[in-house]
Design an enzyme around this catalytic site. Sequence first.
Site, mmCIF file in Angstrom:
data_model
loop_
_atom_site.group_PDB
_atom_site.id
_atom_site.type_symbol
_atom_site.label_atom_id
_atom_site.label_comp_id
_atom_site.label_asym_id
_atom_site.label_seq_id
_atom_site.Cartn_x
_atom_site.Cartn_y
_atom_site.Cartn_z
ATOM 1 N N LYS A 149 0.861 -1.191 0.000
ATOM 2 C CA LYS A 149 0.000 0.000 0.000
ATOM 3 C C LYS A 149 0.889 1.230 0.000
ATOM 4 O O LYS A 149 1.645 1.472 0.932
ATOM 5 C CB LYS A 149 -0.900 0.022 1.234
ATOM 6 C CG LYS A 149 -1.843 1.206 1.217
ATOM 7 C CD LYS A 149 -2.045 1.760 2.615
ATOM 8 C CE LYS A 149 -2.636 3.130 2.650
ATOM 9 N NZ LYS A 149 -1.891 4.159 1.915
ATOM 10 N N GLU A 164 8.942 1.003 11.308
ATOM 11 C CA GLU A 164 9.970 2.046 11.228
ATOM 12 C C GLU A 164 9.228 3.361 11.389
ATOM 13 O O GLU A 164 8.507 3.791 10.495
ATOM 14 C CB GLU A 164 10.703 1.936 9.892
ATOM 15 C CG GLU A 164 12.088 2.547 9.928
ATOM 16 C CD GLU A 164 12.109 3.925 9.320
ATOM 17 O OE1 GLU A 164 12.028 4.899 10.104
ATOM 18 O OE2 GLU A 164 12.203 4.039 8.095
ATOM 19 N N CYS A 182 12.550 10.686 8.518
ATOM 20 C CA CYS A 182 12.369 10.042 9.819
ATOM 21 C C CYS A 182 13.606 10.267 10.685
ATOM 22 O O CYS A 182 13.507 10.354 11.902
ATOM 23 C CB CYS A 182 12.092 8.562 9.645
ATOM 24 S SG CYS A 182 13.300 7.706 8.635
ATOM 25 N N GLU A 207 7.793 15.465 16.568
ATOM 26 C CA GLU A 207 8.351 15.365 15.217
ATOM 27 C C GLU A 207 7.623 16.386 14.338
ATOM 28 O O GLU A 207 6.449 16.232 14.033
ATOM 29 C CB GLU A 207 8.122 13.946 14.683
ATOM 30 C CG GLU A 207 8.781 13.696 13.360
ATOM 31 C CD GLU A 207 8.645 12.242 12.896
ATOM 32 O OE1 GLU A 207 7.571 11.653 13.054
ATOM 33 O OE2 GLU A 207 9.636 11.709 12.360
#
Length: 590
Positions: A207, A283, A317, A414
């Site tokens: 996906k 992750e 990330c 973040e």
Amino acid sequence: MLYVCTYYSGRGTGISKFSTAALEEPITPPVKVELTKLLINGQFVDAASGKTFPTLDPRTGQLIANVAEGDIEDVNRAVPAARKAFDEGPWPRMTAYQRSKILLRFADLVEKHTDEIAALEAWDNGKPYEQAASVEIPLFVRLFRYYAGWADKIHGLTLQADGPHHVQTLHEPIGVAGQIIPWNFPLLMYSWKVGPALACGNTVVLKTAEQTPLSALYVSKLFHEAGLPPGVLNIVSGYGPRVGAALASHMDVDKLAFTGSTNTGQIVLGLAAKSNLKPVTLELGGKSPFIVCEDANVDEAVDLAHDALFFNQGQCCCAGSRTFVHERVYDQFVEKAKARALKRVVGDPFRKGVEQGPQVDSKQFDKILKYIRSGVDGGATLETGGQRFGSNGYYIQPTVFSNVQDDMLIATDEIFGPVQTILKFKDINEVIRRANATHFGLAAGVFTQNLDTANTLTRALKAGTVWINCFDVFDAAIPLGGYKMSGHGREKGIYSLSNYLQVKAIWVDGGATLETGGQRFGSNGYYIQPTVFSNVQDDMLIATNEIFGPVQTILKFKDINEVIRRANATHFGLAAGVFTQNLDTANTLT
Ligand code: NAI
Ligand code: MG
């Protein structure tokens, strides 16, 4: 002509102005969008519902293309296709060498089409075309070549057990892998997921992120040209809570790999647990420290810290998003970091020399501006930036905050945007404590010339990757993954193979058959049951050593010469018995 952020103010006034004229007329990307359907069982097909969703150009917010919108029903078509390809198809059954050749041919094709693929990636995501072409696609190609090399080197072990058994392990593909990827590096994430899964002989339902569905469809067509059998790789574009959730909770998906936010990671882990307990690799996000020590060359540290944060519009990330700077060099660092941000070239990602394009979509754009406001309201010093860039699309000015405190939202969350937060520290133990005081643990950067300091920090930092005097270096062979809430497991390198393999232990009885006895006799004294073993092999301990007890070992032989050789194959030679009516035999043996 380059459209550079132009700085008009004097030193330290904090006023800056950016030229945005160029953004009014976006450059036409040098590629046509041809593939917009789902890929199921080797065919590009419409969604079962017939629905589509728009993928937008982050430079303008305008439509690039309408893409087939997958849903639960489409996942329920793609998973059986992958299942059939795994259970009955050629992919897991062909030689590993054949698989590796298909992976290599695919890598060659992607390399050959770098220009179109980089254009699609830049268009759909907003990243500079030059970066897509010179960083992301070469890393993609390298990764597939790396795992092509592994395909025929995956094997189990022969093991020594305590008992009389022959034991081996088989490393088998796990089955159907469900994979959910984000939008910040659509191609790179595709490679980290699909590469090891297919090298190990699995089949995949992938996906893509709803913001960036295009490049995966393009390269997957090339994969089939390279010889990938139908059903091995299926792609269902669509939205997370529908397609992603259906994959995570599917009873016939054997393994799930996810990259994205920590929140969504928690959701998919829960769905996997509540369905068939499929193993999950995650992750997730980060808030990685980048630590500039007092001995640092400030100019070099500023450049590296800048790249560590601003690369890919800050949408990494691993981004070095907490810049800790030693108090001795702090003021100098802040001044230069601001100057560097002001020089950053923001503009149309298709223009040469552009370092920073737009953020991926309006949701990310709004989120980043909200964090910037919270930084200002919370009392951090806005050194430069802080506003949208231009009036079109999702561009944000390169932004630098100084005087950031650990508990401000801009230091804990973040942000995933071009916002550098600079914090001050005094000594190493303090910065270790503060750097580790987060639920994240993906990466860390250290800038120092002192070997002791470097060693102390690499051991003390709780992060899956520590870069010393470098940052954001990636290699197919080197694992990446998080401590704490930055994830489960590691991707890339030899470590990712185990995510896609089952280990089967095979025990073969190599023991003698206990015909009778084998225990003590009674519960008193030193009695032992009369014991008889059949199927005894010459190299068993009961056949080589003097047992000196009521244990008969019965060995089978075929002919005289054989039994002579075997009877003599011992360091002992005290006595022998022969039972025969044949005189020749008796003479030969004696
Ligand atoms: P997200 O984690 O929601 O999206 C990542 C992928 O998960 C996409 O393919 C999405 O469709 C899918 N997804 C979303 N909800 C799902 C669900 N309920 N079940 C299954 N799959 C689902 O991230 P999003 O909303 O795009 O970005 C939010 C924040 O996440 C960013 O601002 C950033 O902080 C972080 N992020 C981190 C990434 C990383 O590389 N670690 C990548 C992307 C985002
Ligand atoms: Mg898009």
